[in-house]
Write a protein that holds these residues in place. Structure first.
Motif, short mmCIF file in Angstrom:
data_model
loop_
_atom_site.label_atom_id
_atom_site.label_comp_id
_atom_site.label_asym_id
_atom_site.label_seq_id
_atom_site.Cartn_x
_atom_site.Cartn_y
_atom_site.Cartn_z
N GLU A 124 67.06 81.81 53.39
CA GLU A 124 68.53 81.54 53.09
C GLU A 124 69.28 81.83 54.39
OE1 GLU A 124 71.61 79.64 51.93
OE2 GLU A 124 69.80 79.73 50.81
N GLU A 125 69.00 82.89 55.12
CA GLU A 125 69.78 83.19 56.29
C GLU A 125 69.28 81.98 57.46
OE1 GLU A 125 68.66 87.01 58.00
OE2 GLU A 125 69.22 87.87 55.94
N LEU A 126 68.13 81.55 57.47
CA LEU A 126 67.79 80.35 58.34
C LEU A 126 68.69 79.17 58.29
CD1 LEU A 126 64.11 80.37 58.31
CD2 LEU A 126 65.36 81.63 60.01
N GLU A 127 69.34 78.98 57.20
CA GLU A 127 70.06 77.87 56.81
C GLU A 127 71.61 78.04 57.49
OE1 GLU A 127 69.20 74.74 55.79
OE2 GLU A 127 66.90 76.02 55.75
N ASP A 128 71.79 79.29 57.91
CA ASP A 128 72.91 79.53 58.36
C ASP A 128 73.30 79.36 59.89
OD1 ASP A 128 75.68 80.68 57.78
OD2 ASP A 128 75.13 82.42 58.71
N ILE A 129 72.15 79.07 60.34
CA ILE A 129 72.28 78.71 61.94
C ILE A 129 72.93 77.50 62.40
CG2 ILE A 129 70.80 78.78 64.01
CD1 ILE A 129 68.67 80.07 62.50
N PRO A 130 74.23 77.41 62.81
CA PRO A 130 74.65 76.18 63.24
C PRO A 130 73.91 75.22 64.06
CG PRO A 130 76.40 77.99 63.59
CD PRO A 130 74.88 78.51 63.30
N GLY A 131 74.07 74.07 63.86
CA GLY A 131 73.44 73.10 64.55
C GLY A 131 71.62 72.97 64.69
N THR A 132 71.13 73.91 63.92
CA THR A 132 69.61 73.85 63.75
C THR A 132 69.17 73.94 62.40
OG1 THR A 132 70.03 75.50 65.71
CG2 THR A 132 68.13 75.88 64.12
N ARG A 133 68.17 73.17 62.39
CA ARG A 133 67.38 73.20 60.94
C ARG A 133 65.87 73.58 61.12
NH1 ARG A 133 70.90 69.27 62.21
NH2 ARG A 133 72.19 68.19 60.77
N LYS A 141 68.95 53.99 59.60
CA LYS A 141 70.25 54.22 60.26
C LYS A 141 70.01 54.86 61.63
CE LYS A 141 73.18 54.19 56.26
NZ LYS A 141 74.01 55.15 55.42
N ARG A 142 68.75 55.45 61.78
CA ARG A 142 68.39 56.34 62.96
C ARG A 142 69.33 57.40 63.06
NH1 ARG A 142 65.17 52.48 62.24
NH2 ARG A 142 63.94 51.50 63.75
N ASP A 143 69.39 58.09 62.04
CA ASP A 143 70.19 59.12 61.74
C ASP A 143 69.37 60.47 61.74
OD1 ASP A 143 71.87 61.34 61.14
OD2 ASP A 143 72.89 60.23 59.56
N TYR A 144 68.98 60.76 62.84
CA TYR A 144 67.90 61.81 62.89
C TYR A 144 68.20 63.32 62.47
CZ TYR A 144 65.77 58.24 65.89
OH TYR A 144 65.51 56.79 66.43
N ASN A 145 69.42 63.47 62.42
CA ASN A 145 70.10 64.84 61.88
C ASN A 145 69.68 64.83 60.29
OD1 ASN A 145 70.73 66.43 64.11
ND2 ASN A 145 72.65 65.21 64.35
N ALA A 146 70.04 63.44 59.66
CA ALA A 146 69.99 63.13 58.24
C ALA A 146 68.44 63.49 58.08
CB ALA A 146 70.61 62.05 57.91
N ALA A 147 67.71 62.64 59.01
CA ALA A 147 66.18 62.77 58.52
C ALA A 147 65.69 64.43 58.41
CB ALA A 147 65.29 62.15 59.39
N LEU A 148 66.17 65.18 59.50
CA LEU A 148 65.78 66.55 59.29
C LEU A 148 66.30 67.12 58.19
CD1 LEU A 148 66.71 67.55 63.20
CD2 LEU A 148 64.36 66.97 62.26
N ASP A 149 67.35 66.65 57.68
CA ASP A 149 67.95 67.29 56.48
C ASP A 149 66.98 66.88 55.34
OD1 ASP A 149 69.86 68.64 57.65
OD2 ASP A 149 71.40 67.25 57.30
N THR A 188 71.16 61.77 70.97
CA THR A 188 72.13 61.38 69.98
C THR A 188 72.30 62.26 68.98
OG1 THR A 188 70.31 60.26 68.49
CG2 THR A 188 71.14 58.89 70.41
N MET A 189 71.38 63.22 68.75
CA MET A 189 71.48 64.24 67.67
C MET A 189 72.64 65.39 68.08
SD MET A 189 67.40 64.71 66.91
CE MET A 189 67.64 65.76 65.45
N THR A 190 72.93 65.35 69.19
CA THR A 190 73.83 66.36 69.46
C THR A 190 75.40 65.86 70.13
OG1 THR A 190 73.37 66.11 72.02
CG2 THR A 190 71.95 67.69 70.81
N GLY A 191 75.53 64.46 70.14
CA GLY A 191 76.70 63.85 70.29
C GLY A 191 76.90 63.84 71.94
N MET A 192 75.89 64.25 72.55
CA MET A 192 75.95 64.38 74.14
C MET A 192 75.13 62.80 74.42
SD MET A 192 74.95 68.32 74.63
CE MET A 192 75.60 68.77 76.05
N TYR A 218 72.89 66.04 77.89
CA TYR A 218 71.96 66.73 77.20
C TYR A 218 70.91 67.23 78.16
CZ TYR A 218 68.47 68.15 73.82
OH TYR A 218 67.46 69.05 73.28
N GLN A 219 70.22 66.28 78.96
CA GLN A 219 69.37 67.07 79.95
C GLN A 219 69.87 68.11 81.12
OE1 GLN A 219 67.86 64.10 82.82
NE2 GLN A 219 65.74 65.12 83.04
N ALA A 220 71.15 67.93 81.24
CA ALA A 220 71.71 68.96 82.46
C ALA A 220 71.72 70.34 81.48
CB ALA A 220 73.07 68.46 82.75
#
Length: 138
Positions: A14-23, A75-83, A108-112, A117-119
């Motif tokens: 459950e603690e792993l689910e509390d990491i912001p921006g990470t699945r 939709k190529r919503d990769y964050n949703a696919a991870l979820d 695209t998953m980061t909004g950058m 993102y590369q930088a």
């Protein structure tokens, strides 16, 4: 050191689910995303990529995936696919089918932008300073 009890394991997971921006790809996510990830692996073959490109929905409907999983792909919503249990390395087959790089897709998953993102990654990745918990953002 004693072996953790099942309760301790569940609390840890459950603690792993509390990491912001990470699945974190846990066993539960693997079970949830089994058919999504199996679909992705079929895209390793050129004839399957062509069939998918010709009619994405029809190809996805051949798989016992949830509607949410299918929509994430469409939709190529990769964050949703991870979820929904997708594994980034399996989802990469979709990126490559779309002829985009891993860098472009993950950007695209980061909004950058891919360049930003590369930088960030070349500079050492996301800073460990900042929001460390979804429950306690401070």
């Amino acid at each position: 050191m004693s072996e953790p009890s099942k309760q301790d394991i569940h609390a840890y997971l459950e603690e792993l689910e509390d990491i912001p921006g990470t699945r974190v790809f846990t066993a539960a996510r693997a079970r949830k995303g089994y058919w999504l990830n199996q679909f992705c692996m079929t895209l390793m073959k050129a004839d399957n990529r062509e069939r998918f490109r010709a009619d994405e929905r029809a190809y996805l409907d051949e798989w016992p995936m949830t509607e949410a999983q299918k929509q994430a792909v469409l939709k190529r919503d990769y964050n949703a696919a991870l979820d929904e249990g997708g594994n980034i390395y399996f989802l990469a087959k979709v990126f490559f089918t779309d002829e985009i790089s891993f860098l472009q897709a993950v950007g695209t998953m980061t909004g950058m932008s891919p360049a930003d993102y590369q930088a960030m990654m070349l500079a050492g990745g996301r800073s460990p300073v900042g929001v460390r918990s979804k429950k306690d953002p401070y």
